[in-house]
Design a protein around this motif. Structure first.
Motif, PDB file in Angstrom:
ATOM      1  N   GLY A 151      -0.837  28.707  -5.639  1.00  0.00           N
ATOM      2  CA  GLY A 151       0.334  29.228  -4.948  1.00  0.00           C
ATOM      3  C   GLY A 151       1.445  28.226  -4.709  1.00  0.00           C
ATOM      4  O   GLY A 151       2.524  28.607  -4.272  1.00  0.00           O
ATOM      5  N   GLN A 179       5.462  27.210  -1.114  1.00  0.00           N
ATOM      6  CA  GLN A 179       4.117  27.769  -1.212  1.00  0.00           C
ATOM      7  C   GLN A 179       4.200  29.285  -1.107  1.00  0.00           C
ATOM      8  O   GLN A 179       4.850  29.811  -0.195  1.00  0.00           O
ATOM      9  CB  GLN A 179       3.242  27.217  -0.070  1.00  0.00           C
ATOM     10  CG  GLN A 179       1.813  27.698  -0.068  1.00  0.00           C
ATOM     11  CD  GLN A 179       1.000  27.126  -1.216  1.00  0.00           C
ATOM     12  OE1 GLN A 179       1.218  25.989  -1.631  1.00  0.00           O
ATOM     13  NE2 GLN A 179       0.079  27.901  -1.743  1.00  0.00           N
ATOM     14  N   VAL A 180       3.545  29.983  -2.032  1.00  0.00           N
ATOM     15  CA  VAL A 180       3.483  31.448  -1.956  1.00  0.00           C
ATOM     16  C   VAL A 180       2.677  31.825  -0.714  1.00  0.00           C
ATOM     17  O   VAL A 180       1.562  31.343  -0.518  1.00  0.00           O
ATOM     18  CB  VAL A 180       2.833  32.046  -3.226  1.00  0.00           C
ATOM     19  CG1 VAL A 180       2.627  33.554  -3.066  1.00  0.00           C
ATOM     20  CG2 VAL A 180       3.677  31.750  -4.456  1.00  0.00           C
ATOM     21  N   MET A 203       0.598  36.648  -3.942  1.00  0.00           N
ATOM     22  CA  MET A 203      -0.028  35.817  -4.982  1.00  0.00           C
ATOM     23  C   MET A 203      -0.773  36.682  -5.995  1.00  0.00           C
ATOM     24  O   MET A 203      -0.828  36.343  -7.174  1.00  0.00           O
ATOM     25  CB  MET A 203      -0.954  34.773  -4.341  1.00  0.00           C
ATOM     26  CG  MET A 203      -1.436  33.717  -5.307  1.00  0.00           C
ATOM     27  SD  MET A 203      -0.079  32.770  -6.043  1.00  0.00           S
ATOM     28  CE  MET A 203      -0.906  32.169  -7.539  1.00  0.00           C
TER      29      MET A 203
END
Length: 162
Positions: free
Chosen positions: A92, A128-129, A133
């Protein structure tokens, strides 16, 4: 990140895919130049319709090149590298793509499918996801070592959400 944690205003980058929304928490504390660039390009509509041209199973999905060839970028100058040891390339993570030269990130980015420790300290981590995801996991994969994708998936719309 817990579901009830809040992302600071202006640090939520959204990629609308044909399958839904991917939400990325941007990290200006790690990479202020890269985050500023991603936000600027998203606000200008630069990423709308841009393809995930290089997608390697078990590694990452790369996009952000308007030419779809892996050699394109924005009209803006390349960015200084913002390497860190305060975050790692994990599932991610959004990193900035570059050539072999460290100070060449521009508009291209990649999202990790898996943890890849060999990238730590070698590429800029910009986010960051935190949602979607599973949608990144569905992005069409490329073939061969290059991971170039035939008829690739694309970002329908990208924007920064308050």
């Amino acid at each position: 990140m817990s579901e009830n944690a809040t992302i600071p205003a202006g640090n939520k980058l959204v990629f609308e895919l044909k399958t839904g929304k991917v939400v990325i928490e941007l990290r200006p504390d790690l990479a202020p130049l890269a985050v500023e660039r991603l936000k600027l390009l998203a606000s200008e509509g630069f990423y709308d319709g841009v393809k995930f041209h290089r997608v390697i199973e078990g590694f990452m999905a790369q996009g952000g090149d308007p030419t779809g060839t892996g050699t394109g970028g924005s009209e803006y100058p390349d960015l200084k590298a913002e390497f860190t040891d305060q975050a790692k390339f994990e599932r991610g993570t959004l990193g900035m793509a570059r050539t072999m030269a460290p100070h060449t990130a521009n508009s291209q980015f990649f999202i990790m499918f898996e943890n890849v420790p060999s990238l730590n300290g070698q590429y800029t981590i910009a986010g960051q996801v935190v949602e979607g995801m599973e949608l990144v996991d569905q992005i069409k994969r490329g073939a061969g070592a290059s991971g170039m994708v035939k008829d690739p998936d694309s970002i329908v719309k990208a924007y920064v959400e308050a």
